[in-house]
Motif scaffolding. Structure first.
Motif, PDB file in Angstrom:
ATOM      1  N   ASP A 108      -6.479   3.990  -4.058  1.00 26.15           N
ATOM      2  CA  ASP A 108      -6.217   5.070  -3.421  1.00 26.15           C
ATOM      3  C   ASP A 108      -5.141   5.975  -3.958  1.00 26.15           C
ATOM      4  O   ASP A 108      -4.312   5.568  -4.352  1.00 26.15           O
ATOM      5  CB  ASP A 108      -5.867   4.904  -1.835  1.00 26.15           C
ATOM      6  N   HIS A 109      -5.644   7.533  -4.070  1.00 23.52           N
ATOM      7  CA  HIS A 109      -4.454   8.184  -4.588  1.00 23.52           C
ATOM      8  C   HIS A 109      -4.092   9.121  -3.468  1.00 23.52           C
ATOM      9  O   HIS A 109      -5.011  10.031  -2.826  1.00 23.52           O
ATOM     10  CB  HIS A 109      -5.147   9.009  -5.733  1.00 23.52           C
ATOM     11  N   VAL A 110      -2.566   9.057  -2.930  1.00 26.68           N
ATOM     12  CA  VAL A 110      -2.144   9.659  -2.003  1.00 26.68           C
ATOM     13  C   VAL A 110      -1.607  11.062  -2.438  1.00 26.68           C
ATOM     14  O   VAL A 110      -0.574  10.678  -3.386  1.00 26.68           O
ATOM     15  CB  VAL A 110      -1.321   9.029  -1.076  1.00 26.68           C
TER      16      VAL A 110
ATOM     17  N   THR B  54       0.693  -1.214   0.015  1.00 25.03           N
ATOM     18  CA  THR B  54       0.098   0.043  -0.030  1.00 25.03           C
ATOM     19  C   THR B  54       0.940   1.191  -0.084  1.00 25.03           C
ATOM     20  O   THR B  54       0.344   2.227  -0.357  1.00 25.03           O
ATOM     21  CB  THR B  54      -0.902   0.070   1.311  1.00 25.03           C
ATOM     22  N   GLY B  55       2.062   1.261   0.282  1.00 21.91           N
ATOM     23  CA  GLY B  55       3.079   2.262   0.520  1.00 21.91           C
ATOM     24  C   GLY B  55       2.769   3.027   1.911  1.00 21.91           C
ATOM     25  O   GLY B  55       3.220   4.109   1.882  1.00 21.91           O
ATOM     26  N   ARG B  56       2.203   2.363   2.611  1.00 24.51           N
ATOM     27  CA  ARG B  56       1.907   2.925   3.924  1.00 24.51           C
ATOM     28  C   ARG B  56       2.013   1.813   5.115  1.00 24.51           C
ATOM     29  O   ARG B  56       1.173   0.676   5.014  1.00 24.51           O
ATOM     30  CB  ARG B  56       0.553   3.568   4.030  1.00 24.51           C
ATOM     31  N   ALA B  57       2.711   2.206   6.274  1.00 20.25           N
ATOM     32  CA  ALA B  57       2.711   1.207   7.348  1.00 20.25           C
ATOM     33  C   ALA B  57       2.443   2.071   8.527  1.00 20.25           C
ATOM     34  O   ALA B  57       3.181   3.141   9.031  1.00 20.25           O
ATOM     35  CB  ALA B  57       4.069   0.690   7.688  1.00 20.25           C
ATOM     36  N   GLU B  58       1.134   2.113   9.071  1.00 20.40           N
ATOM     37  CA  GLU B  58       0.664   3.033   9.905  1.00 20.40           C
ATOM     38  C   GLU B  58       1.569   3.273  11.375  1.00 20.40           C
ATOM     39  O   GLU B  58       1.943   2.256  11.755  1.00 20.40           O
ATOM     40  CB  GLU B  58      -0.804   2.788  10.549  1.00 20.40           C
ATOM     41  N   GLY B  59       1.765   4.492  11.429  1.00 18.80           N
ATOM     42  CA  GLY B  59       2.640   4.836  12.524  1.00 18.80           C
ATOM     43  C   GLY B  59       4.297   4.475  12.646  1.00 18.80           C
ATOM     44  O   GLY B  59       4.898   4.673  13.289  1.00 18.80           O
ATOM     45  N   LYS B  60       4.578   4.222  11.167  1.00 17.37           N
ATOM     46  CA  LYS B  60       5.772   3.993  10.739  1.00 17.37           C
ATOM     47  C   LYS B  60       6.407   4.753   9.582  1.00 17.37           C
ATOM     48  O   LYS B  60       7.286   5.732   9.464  1.00 17.37           O
ATOM     49  CB  LYS B  60       6.154   2.557  10.813  1.00 17.37           C
TER      50      LYS B  60
END
Length: 472
Positions: free
Chosen positions: A380-382, A244-250
């Motif tokens: 999702d487009h971030v 996802t390109g995202r690791a929450e909190g990291k």
């Protein structure tokens, strides 16, 4: 009986053809997946529909000049349509085209050298039979300055840095970890960005995956080191980040990593992402008895500075954007919140417990401010706007970016990181640190004109000898 026998022969022949066709299609699909893991489209296809698949024409910024990707469709005139499987393998694994032209290592053939024979066969089948030919050349061709335009010089570089063989499993690793190592070292070519490079732009011995500069960005340490790397991450967090390109909190992927997520990692099978995570955790992993440590993703806490800066300039609001805290309040807090916690769903991430702000260097924070974030993954487009030239929000000066960076690092991240100066911002704004070869290039013609060519040859020989001893 004759009719029956003939029917049987015809049926058998048709069935055999159908089976062969299915097998060929399976091989093509396998090759397509390998091309995805190899991230071939990221360089050989212009982004977001600007060009045809694999038709080239993508500008790859390098410290030595712009390298334009080539047409790798099965076009016989402009692509690789006349390549045999051996020709194709030589280009991918050795960086040598059918006509003998040497590729630059912007094409990571030093990593692709490890691709197995079976995967190479599938990859060839895909590019020859699963990709539409584009019968047109890229609009731009690569023209690096002298002496980098002498492509035959890459033969010497290859002797030093591109002598790999097809991958063989490591007896110390289990099957899942070996699968991860294969992807990381070959198709994923992770070391191309995440390992530092020396004087001759080859990977530095002993610094495997310890981090390296990629233009204005810094590809961080991705080893199992719990402080500087990702040893404190759970395997599931690593796999999720890749997907996802995202690791929450990291962490959030930006720059070249965002492109890798968008074009490659998000399309990989979950088993392969889990294998990558499993392998990375084995690299430079600490001993089981090592004491707990604070990683870069554990640093910082929420701090609300708004009460101390609101209402101080009732006569002239423009004067309220002077300090780092005031600039943060004016340009950043609306998304990242006045206390740095980000939005509830973390689409706008927290600035504490963040791998960028907890790092020892603010390079990626500066790059994020200058270049923003633009990533599409999982539907999702971030998007984070940039504050460089052409920004539709604001163009920040070097001093303003330095002030914001220092405030964010000190308040929400690693307060022990080196203080950011305007010179640091200028380096990132100009595309990153200038390597040795790019620094000496303007002086080489003058040296040759004044008889200094012997000195250049001696210097090159000394460098090559040192590098050879390191490799040996």
């Amino acid at each position: 009986m004759k009719i029956t026998a003939l029917s049987a022969v015809v049926f058998t022949s048709l069935a055999g053809g159908a089976i062969a066709q299915t097998a060929d299609q399976d091989l093509i699909e396998q090759g397509k997946y390998i091309a995805t893991m190899g991230d071939c489209a990221a360089c050989h296809t212009q982004p977001r529909g600007a060009g045809k698949p694999y038709a080239g024409g993508y500008a790859i910024a390098s410290p030595l000049g712009t390298i334009w990707s080539t047409n790798i469709t099965p076009s016989r005139e402009y692509g690789i349509g006349t390549y045999t499987e051996q020709d194709f393998s030589d280009a991918v694994r050795k960086g040598v085209l059918k006509d003998g032209t040497h590729l630059y290592p912007a094409m990571p053939y030093d990593a692709y050298a490890g691709i197995t024979d079976a995967d190479m066969k599938a990859l060839y089948a895909y590019f020859m039979h699963g990709v539409d030919p584009v019968d047109e050349p890229p609009a731009q061709v690569t023209e690096l300055p002298f002496p980098f335009n002498l492509r035959f010089s890459m033969a010497a570089w290859n002797l030093l840095y591109a002598r790999g063989n097809p991958f063989t499993p490591d007896a110390v690793l289990n099957a899942q970890e070996n699968r991860g190592k294969y992807i990381v070292d070959t198709l994923g070519h992770c070391a191309s960005c995440h390992s530092p490079r020396g004087l001759l732009m080859g990977s530095v011995s002993g610094q495997y995956l310890r981090g390296g500069s990629v233009g204005p960005w810094y590809a961080p340490d991705i080893t199992g080191d719990p402080v500087h790397g990702i040893g404190s991450w759970a395997n599931e967090e690593i796999a999720t980040y890749l997907k996802t390109g995202r690791a929450e909190g990291k962490a959030q992927a930006a720059g070249p990593m965002a492109e890798a997520v968008e074009h490659s990692f998000q399309h990989m099978a979950d088993d392969d992402l889990e294998a990558i995570a499993a392998y990375l955790k084995t690299v430079n992993a600490p001993a089981a008895s090592a004491s707990p440590v604070t990683s870069r993703t554990d640093m910082g806490q929420p701090v609300d500075v708004e009460p101390g800066i609101r209402g101080l300039f009732p006569e002239n609001a423009h004067d309220s954007l002077k300090t780092g805290a005031e600039l943060y309040s004016g340009y950043c807090a609306s998304c990242h919140q006045p206390n740095g916690a980000g939005s509830r769903n973390q689409a706008y991430p927290s600035l504490f417990h963040n791998s960028v702000t907890g790092a020892a260097s603010a390079t990626n924070l500066i790059a994020t401010i200058l270049y923003g974030v633009d990533r599409e993954a999982g539907g999702d487009h971030v998007l984070m706007p940039h504050f460089n030239t052409g920004s539709y929000v604001a163009v920040l000066t070097d001093q303003e970016i330095a002030d914001i960076s220092n405030f964010v690092m000190e308040t929400y991240g690693n307060p022990n990181a080196a203080k950011v100066t305007t010179a640091d911002v200028q380096v990132v704004r100009n595309g990153g640190p200038v390597p040795f070869l790019a620094r000496v290039q303007p002086h080489i013609p003058a040296l040759m004109a004044t008889g200094g060519v012997a000195a250049v040859i001696v210097l090159a020989g000394v460098i090559l000898l040192v590098q050879r001893r390191r490799v040996a």
